[in-house]
Design an enzyme around this catalytic site. Structure first.
Site, PDB file in Angstrom:
ATOM      1  N   GLY A   7       0.927  -1.605   0.030  1.00  0.00           N
ATOM      2  CA  GLY A   7      -0.498  -0.198   0.632  1.00  0.00           C
ATOM      3  C   GLY A   7       0.456   1.417  -0.110  1.00  0.00           C
ATOM      4  N   GLY A  12      -1.139   1.840   7.030  1.00  0.00           N
ATOM      5  CA  GLY A  12      -1.564   0.803   8.100  1.00  0.00           C
ATOM      6  C   GLY A  12      -1.003  -0.360   7.717  1.00  0.00           C
ATOM      7  CB  ALA A  32      14.183  -3.271  12.189  1.00  0.00           C
ATOM      8  CB  THR A  33      14.934  -3.972   6.348  1.00  0.00           C
ATOM      9  OG1 THR A  33      13.498  -3.047   6.462  1.00  0.00           O
ATOM     10  CG2 THR A  33      14.206  -5.271   6.850  1.00  0.00           C
ATOM     11  CB  ALA A  34      14.794   0.859   9.137  1.00  0.00           C
ATOM     12  CG  HIS A  48       7.684   1.967  12.912  1.00  0.00           C
ATOM     13  ND1 HIS A  48       7.256   0.376  12.640  1.00  0.00           N
ATOM     14  CD2 HIS A  48       8.183   2.350  11.555  1.00  0.00           C
ATOM     15  CE1 HIS A  48       6.527   0.663  11.320  1.00  0.00           C
ATOM     16  NE2 HIS A  48       6.907   2.411  11.340  1.00  0.00           N
ATOM     17  NE  ARG A  52       8.665  -4.001  17.004  1.00  0.00           N
ATOM     18  CZ  ARG A  52       8.945  -3.148  16.259  1.00  0.00           C
ATOM     19  NH1 ARG A  52       8.489  -2.410  15.395  1.00  0.00           N
ATOM     20  NH2 ARG A  52      10.369  -3.054  16.415  1.00  0.00           N
TER      21      ARG A  52
END
Length: 167
Positions: A7, A12, A32-34, A48, A52
């Protein structure tokens, strides 16, 4: 099993992926790929992480999530766009090499037993990039999304926070 969730920005995608993961497992994994590029990105990463709670195991892996110990687990990989950014920068914007590496990694993930909720962005639906490098990256993202969708058992398109099941 790969479940692709795609998206636009702030549609979302991550929230939906996390909700599905928690429905399927008591202790899912968040990959997490950041890469932490600057202070703004650092703030995004912090936001982010706040999404969690203690049920999650969080792992940072910029380029090779298939090499993690994630077999037979429910895993959110967030996200393909940042993962591709890392490949694109490290491979000096070489489209062919990046596409090859991305396909290899997707193929490897498809072999890992478990549920992989792979978050990605639809870049080509917005404004066209005004730089050559931006157009190259948009092309790369589109090709990788097509490959990922072909490999995925499920594909969900997020629109304004609402899931639309595509496959």
């Amino acid at each position: 099993m790969i479940w692709m969730i795609t998206g636009g920005a702030r549609s979302g995608k991550s929230r939906f992926a996390q909700e599905i993961a928690l429905e399927k497992a008591e202790n899912p994994i968040y990959v997490a790929t950041a890469r932490n590029w600057d202070e703004d990105f650092n703030e995004r990463i912090k936001r982010h992480k706040l999404d969690r709670d203690e049920r999650w195991t969080s792992i940072e892996e910029e380029k090779k999530p298939s090499q993690l110990n994630i077999s037979n687990r429910v895993v959110v990989i967030d996200c393909a766009t940042l993962w591709l950014t890392n490949l694109f920068v490290d491979e000096k914007n070489n489209l062919d090499r990046c596409l090859e590496l991305a396909k290899q990694e997707i193929d490897a993930l498809a072999e890992v037993p478990g549920v992989m909720l792979f978050v990605t962005n639809e870049l080509g639906m917005g404004l066209h990039a005004d730089t050559e490098i931006g157009r190259k990256f948009t092309d790369l993202q589109g090709w990788v999304n097509q490959y990922l969708a072909a490999k995925a058992e499920k594909v969900t398109f997020m629109v304004s926070g609402l899931p639309l099941n595509i496959k």
